[in-house]
Design a protein around this motif. Structure first.
Motif, PDB file in Angstrom:
ATOM      1  N   ASN A 136     -95.739   0.713 -34.931  1.00 45.45           N
ATOM      2  CA  ASN A 136     -95.475  -0.119 -33.760  1.00 45.45           C
ATOM      3  C   ASN A 136     -96.765  -0.218 -32.966  1.00 45.45           C
ATOM      4  OD1 ASN A 136     -95.055   2.766 -33.113  1.00 45.45           O
ATOM      5  ND2 ASN A 136     -94.677   2.016 -31.055  1.00 45.45           N
ATOM      6  N   GLU A 140     -94.434   0.212 -27.747  1.00 42.92           N
ATOM      7  CA  GLU A 140     -93.251  -0.491 -28.242  1.00 42.92           C
ATOM      8  C   GLU A 140     -92.398   0.443 -29.089  1.00 42.92           C
ATOM      9  OE1 GLU A 140     -94.233  -4.137 -30.202  1.00 42.92           O
ATOM     10  OE2 GLU A 140     -95.215  -4.976 -28.431  1.00 42.92           O
ATOM     11  N   PRO A 142     -90.733   2.054 -32.244  1.00 45.88           N
ATOM     12  CA  PRO A 142     -91.162   2.150 -33.640  1.00 45.88           C
ATOM     13  C   PRO A 142     -90.144   1.511 -34.590  1.00 45.88           C
ATOM     14  CG  PRO A 142     -90.512   4.307 -32.798  1.00 45.88           C
ATOM     15  CD  PRO A 142     -90.413   3.349 -31.656  1.00 45.88           C
ATOM     16  N   ALA A 143     -90.651   1.038 -35.712  1.00 43.97           N
ATOM     17  CA  ALA A 143     -89.811   0.410 -36.736  1.00 43.97           C
ATOM     18  C   ALA A 143     -89.001   1.466 -37.477  1.00 43.97           C
ATOM     19  CB  ALA A 143     -90.686  -0.365 -37.710  1.00 43.97           C
TER      20      ALA A 143
END
Length: 186
Positions: A136, A140, A142-143
Protein backbone atom coordinates in the motif's frame (compact mmCIF):
# COMPACT_ATOMS: atom_id res chain seq x y z
CA UNK A 1 6.77 -22.36 -19.41
CA UNK A 2 7.98 -20.86 -16.10
CA UNK A 3 5.82 -21.34 -13.03
CA UNK A 4 4.72 -18.52 -10.71
CA UNK A 5 7.70 -18.93 -8.37
CA UNK A 6 10.15 -18.87 -11.25
CA UNK A 7 8.56 -15.66 -12.54
CA UNK A 8 8.72 -14.08 -9.07
CA UNK A 9 12.34 -15.12 -8.54
CA UNK A 10 13.29 -13.88 -12.01
CA UNK A 11 11.71 -10.51 -11.21
CA UNK A 12 13.65 -10.35 -7.92
CA UNK A 13 16.89 -11.25 -9.69
CA UNK A 14 16.30 -8.37 -12.12
CA UNK A 15 16.06 -5.95 -9.15
CA UNK A 16 12.29 -5.82 -9.50
CA UNK A 17 9.74 -5.19 -6.79
CA UNK A 18 7.07 -7.85 -6.40
CA UNK A 19 3.87 -8.25 -4.40
CA UNK A 20 3.15 -11.45 -2.52
CA UNK A 21 0.78 -12.73 0.17
CA UNK A 22 2.01 -12.82 3.79
CA UNK A 23 0.40 -13.84 7.07
CA UNK A 24 -2.06 -10.92 7.14
CA UNK A 25 -1.68 -8.71 4.08
CA UNK A 26 0.01 -8.57 0.71
CA UNK A 27 3.58 -7.42 0.95
CA UNK A 28 5.92 -5.62 -1.38
CA UNK A 29 9.30 -7.26 -1.60
CA UNK A 30 12.64 -7.06 -3.28
CA UNK A 31 16.24 -8.21 -3.01
CA UNK A 32 17.65 -6.76 0.23
CA UNK A 33 21.15 -6.72 -1.27
CA UNK A 34 20.14 -4.53 -4.20
CA UNK A 35 20.28 -0.86 -3.32
CA UNK A 36 18.46 0.06 -6.53
CA UNK A 37 15.66 -2.44 -5.84
CA UNK A 38 15.22 -1.20 -2.27
CA UNK A 39 15.12 2.43 -3.40
CA UNK A 40 12.58 1.48 -6.07
CA UNK A 41 10.42 -0.19 -3.39
CA UNK A 42 10.71 2.86 -1.14
CA UNK A 43 9.71 5.15 -4.01
CA UNK A 44 6.69 2.99 -4.86
CA UNK A 45 5.66 2.89 -1.22
CA UNK A 46 6.45 6.60 -0.70
CA UNK A 47 8.34 5.61 2.44
CA UNK A 48 11.43 7.41 3.73
CA UNK A 49 14.60 5.31 3.89
CA UNK A 50 15.25 6.54 7.45
CA UNK A 51 12.40 4.40 8.81
CA UNK A 52 14.19 1.14 8.02
CA UNK A 53 12.64 -2.01 6.62
CA UNK A 54 11.70 -5.56 7.59
CA UNK A 55 13.35 -8.66 6.18
CA UNK A 56 11.24 -11.80 5.94
CA UNK A 57 12.92 -15.19 5.68
CA UNK A 58 12.25 -18.91 5.46
CA UNK A 59 14.51 -19.60 8.45
CA UNK A 60 16.94 -17.94 10.83
CA UNK A 61 19.94 -19.01 8.75
CA UNK A 62 18.78 -16.72 5.92
CA UNK A 63 18.99 -13.72 8.26
CA UNK A 64 22.44 -14.33 9.71
CA UNK A 65 24.26 -12.19 7.13
CA UNK A 66 22.19 -9.18 8.25
CA UNK A 67 21.82 -9.50 12.03
CA UNK A 68 24.41 -9.83 14.79
CA UNK A 69 23.24 -12.69 16.99
CA UNK A 70 26.35 -12.32 19.18
CA UNK A 71 24.78 -9.19 20.66
CA UNK A 72 21.87 -11.21 22.05
CA UNK A 73 21.96 -13.30 25.20
CA UNK A 74 20.98 -16.95 24.93
CA UNK A 75 17.71 -16.09 26.71
CA UNK A 76 16.92 -13.31 24.24
CA UNK A 77 17.66 -15.55 21.27
CA UNK A 78 15.58 -18.36 22.77
CA UNK A 79 12.61 -15.97 23.13
CA UNK A 80 12.92 -14.98 19.48
CA UNK A 81 13.34 -18.54 18.22
CA UNK A 82 10.34 -19.73 20.27
CA UNK A 83 8.10 -17.32 18.32
CA UNK A 84 9.26 -18.48 14.88
CA UNK A 85 8.15 -19.39 12.38
CA UNK A 86 5.25 -17.05 12.91
CA UNK A 87 3.83 -13.55 12.63
CA UNK A 88 6.38 -12.00 14.98
CA UNK A 89 8.89 -9.42 13.82
CA UNK A 90 11.87 -8.75 16.04
CA UNK A 91 14.16 -5.73 16.12
CA UNK A 92 17.66 -7.18 16.32
CA UNK A 93 21.17 -5.74 16.27
CA UNK A 94 22.31 -5.34 12.68
CA UNK A 95 25.73 -6.45 11.51
CA UNK A 96 28.08 -3.53 10.95
CA UNK A 97 28.04 -4.21 7.20
CA UNK A 98 24.24 -4.30 6.89
CA UNK A 99 23.41 -1.48 4.48
CA UNK A 100 21.71 1.69 5.66
CA UNK A 101 19.10 1.27 2.93
CA UNK A 102 17.79 -1.59 5.12
CA UNK A 103 18.42 -0.27 8.62
CA UNK A 104 17.51 3.36 7.96
CA UNK A 105 18.60 5.59 10.82
CA UNK A 106 19.05 2.63 13.16
CA UNK A 107 21.79 0.15 14.12
CA UNK A 108 19.14 -2.53 14.27
CA UNK A 109 17.07 -4.42 11.71
CA UNK A 110 13.53 -5.75 11.86
CA UNK A 111 13.39 -9.44 10.88
CA UNK A 112 10.81 -12.21 10.73
CA UNK A 113 10.86 -15.93 9.97
CA UNK A 114 7.54 -16.47 8.28
CA UNK A 115 5.12 -19.33 8.79
CA UNK A 116 3.40 -18.55 5.48
CA UNK A 117 4.17 -21.56 3.24
CA UNK A 118 4.23 -19.58 0.01
CA UNK A 119 6.61 -16.95 1.42
CA UNK A 120 8.84 -19.68 2.84
CA UNK A 121 8.96 -21.31 -0.59
CA UNK A 122 9.66 -17.97 -2.27
CA UNK A 123 12.54 -17.16 0.10
CA UNK A 124 13.97 -20.65 -0.41
CA UNK A 125 13.66 -20.38 -4.19
CA UNK A 126 15.32 -16.94 -4.13
CA UNK A 127 17.98 -18.20 -1.73
CA UNK A 128 17.73 -15.37 0.78
CA UNK A 129 15.29 -13.17 2.66
CA UNK A 130 13.15 -10.51 1.07
CA UNK A 131 12.47 -6.96 2.06
CA UNK A 132 8.87 -7.01 3.27
CA UNK A 133 6.55 -4.06 3.66
CA UNK A 134 2.80 -3.89 3.25
CA UNK A 135 1.46 -3.47 -0.29
CA UNK A 136 0.00 0.00 0.00
CA UNK A 137 1.04 3.59 -0.21
CA UNK A 138 2.14 4.92 3.17
CA UNK A 139 -0.93 5.81 5.20
CA UNK A 140 -3.40 3.76 3.14
CA UNK A 141 -5.00 0.41 3.96
CA UNK A 142 -2.82 -2.58 3.02
CA UNK A 143 -4.02 -5.00 0.34
CA UNK A 144 -5.47 -8.29 1.56
CA UNK A 145 -6.21 -9.71 -1.91
CA UNK A 146 -4.56 -9.37 -5.31
CA UNK A 147 -7.61 -7.35 -6.38
CA UNK A 148 -6.91 -4.85 -3.57
CA UNK A 149 -3.54 -3.88 -5.03
CA UNK A 150 -4.39 -0.60 -6.69
CA UNK A 151 -3.66 0.08 -10.34
CA UNK A 152 -1.13 2.76 -9.44
CA UNK A 153 0.79 0.31 -7.27
CA UNK A 154 0.40 -2.66 -9.63
CA UNK A 155 1.71 -0.69 -12.60
CA UNK A 156 5.02 -0.17 -10.77
CA UNK A 157 5.58 -3.81 -9.82
CA UNK A 158 7.67 -6.32 -11.74
CA UNK A 159 5.40 -9.20 -10.71
CA UNK A 160 2.43 -10.03 -8.48
CA UNK A 161 2.65 -13.57 -7.11
CA UNK A 162 -0.88 -14.96 -6.84
CA UNK A 163 -1.66 -16.25 -3.38
CA UNK A 164 -3.81 -16.08 -0.29
CA UNK A 165 -2.93 -14.22 2.88
CA UNK A 166 -2.71 -16.26 6.07
CA UNK A 167 -5.20 -16.11 8.90
CA UNK A 168 -3.73 -13.17 10.80
CA UNK A 169 -6.10 -10.23 11.22
CA UNK A 170 -3.32 -7.65 11.58
CA UNK A 171 0.26 -7.19 10.40
CA UNK A 172 2.92 -8.80 12.56
CA UNK A 173 3.70 -7.64 16.05
CA UNK A 174 7.10 -5.95 16.29
CA UNK A 175 9.18 -6.39 19.45
CA UNK A 176 12.68 -5.43 20.49
CA UNK A 177 14.70 -8.65 20.87
CA UNK A 178 16.91 -7.22 23.60
CA UNK A 179 14.27 -5.58 25.80
CA UNK A 180 11.09 -7.41 24.83
CA UNK A 181 9.36 -4.03 24.42
CA UNK A 182 6.45 -4.02 21.98
CA UNK A 183 7.12 -1.53 19.18
CA UNK A 184 3.95 -2.31 17.19
CA UNK A 185 1.17 -4.45 18.66
CA UNK A 186 -0.46 -7.08 16.47
Amino acid sequence: MPNEFELAVAALQRDGVIAYATEAVFGLGCDPDSESAVHRLLAIKQRPVEKGLILIAADLAQLQDYIDLDQLTSEQLARVEASWPGPFTWIMPARSNTPAWLTGQFTTLAVRVTAHPQVQALCRAFGKPLVSTSANLTGEEPARRVADIGELLASQLAYILPGEVGGQANPSEIKDARTGAIIRPS
